[in-house]
Design a protein around this motif. Sequence first.
Motif, PDB file in Angstrom:
ATOM      1  N   ILE A  16      33.966 -18.420 -58.313  1.00 21.07           N
ATOM      2  CA  ILE A  16      34.790 -17.897 -57.214  1.00 21.07           C
ATOM      3  C   ILE A  16      36.251 -17.798 -57.629  1.00 21.07           C
ATOM      4  O   ILE A  16      36.897 -16.762 -57.481  1.00 21.07           O
ATOM      5  CB  ILE A  16      34.642 -18.777 -55.953  1.00 21.07           C
ATOM      6  N   VAL A  17      36.779 -18.883 -58.175  1.00 23.74           N
ATOM      7  CA  VAL A  17      38.198 -18.923 -58.522  1.00 23.74           C
ATOM      8  C   VAL A  17      38.493 -18.013 -59.713  1.00 23.74           C
ATOM      9  O   VAL A  17      39.534 -17.361 -59.757  1.00 23.74           O
ATOM     10  CB  VAL A  17      38.671 -20.368 -58.775  1.00 23.74           C
ATOM     11  N   VAL A  20      38.602 -14.430 -58.181  1.00 27.55           N
ATOM     12  CA  VAL A  20      39.784 -14.238 -57.342  1.00 27.55           C
ATOM     13  C   VAL A  20      41.058 -14.321 -58.184  1.00 27.55           C
ATOM     14  O   VAL A  20      41.989 -13.534 -58.001  1.00 27.55           O
ATOM     15  CB  VAL A  20      39.812 -15.261 -56.179  1.00 27.55           C
ATOM     16  N   LEU A  23      41.462 -11.132 -60.023  1.00 27.80           N
ATOM     17  CA  LEU A  23      41.814 -10.086 -59.067  1.00 27.80           C
ATOM     18  C   LEU A  23      43.269 -10.187 -58.645  1.00 27.80           C
ATOM     19  O   LEU A  23      43.994  -9.192 -58.607  1.00 27.80           O
ATOM     20  CB  LEU A  23      40.906 -10.198 -57.834  1.00 27.80           C
ATOM     21  N   GLN A  24      43.728 -11.403 -58.335  1.00 29.33           N
ATOM     22  CA  GLN A  24      45.074 -11.600 -57.802  1.00 29.33           C
ATOM     23  C   GLN A  24      46.123 -11.848 -58.880  1.00 29.33           C
ATOM     24  O   GLN A  24      47.307 -11.844 -58.587  1.00 29.33           O
ATOM     25  CB  GLN A  24      45.079 -12.771 -56.822  1.00 29.33           C
ATOM     26  N   GLY A  28      44.806 -19.721 -60.325  1.00 22.72           N
ATOM     27  CA  GLY A  28      43.855 -20.220 -59.337  1.00 22.72           C
ATOM     28  C   GLY A  28      43.833 -21.715 -59.171  1.00 22.72           C
ATOM     29  O   GLY A  28      42.931 -22.249 -58.524  1.00 22.72           O
ATOM     30  N   TYR A  31      43.474 -23.029 -55.658  1.00 28.90           N
ATOM     31  CA  TYR A  31      42.124 -22.833 -55.124  1.00 28.90           C
ATOM     32  C   TYR A  31      41.183 -23.916 -55.660  1.00 28.90           C
ATOM     33  O   TYR A  31      40.393 -24.485 -54.916  1.00 28.90           O
ATOM     34  CB  TYR A  31      41.551 -21.480 -55.524  1.00 28.90           C
TER      35      TYR A  31
END
Length: 131
Positions: A16-17, A20, A23-24, A28, A31
């Motif tokens: 997940i991290v 993300v 992407l960002q 992370g 997170y």
Amino acid sequence: MNKLIEYIVSAFIGIIVGFVGGLQGIAGGFYISMFLLASGIASTQRQAAGTTLLAIVFPISIGAVFEYYKTGDVFIPHAMIIALFYTIAATYGARFGDHIKDEWLYLSLGLLLFLTSFFFLNKFYIVYKKK
């Protein structure tokens, strides 16, 4: 929680991290810390911080960096300067953190994430308003 479940949860946190973060454009870490605390794998902020730092120190999104690099979106000299001073400051930050109670670390994270959220929500509003 048994160890096998903890390892499976850890794998999902990484997936997940990692996605993300790529992407960002972030490592992370916050997170990962949040998921470690929320899942019960880490019981203190210091455990979450230490585990998070070890998790991101080697891979630090190298695949995502390469993708950004291919499109000319990486300023290498700036990144190296930031990395150098980040390394030095993080060492002192970790030492300083030894003397801070968990509740104050939670507060500092909450406030900084709130301010970061406000900044990006404001950026969104400005861009959205122009459309």
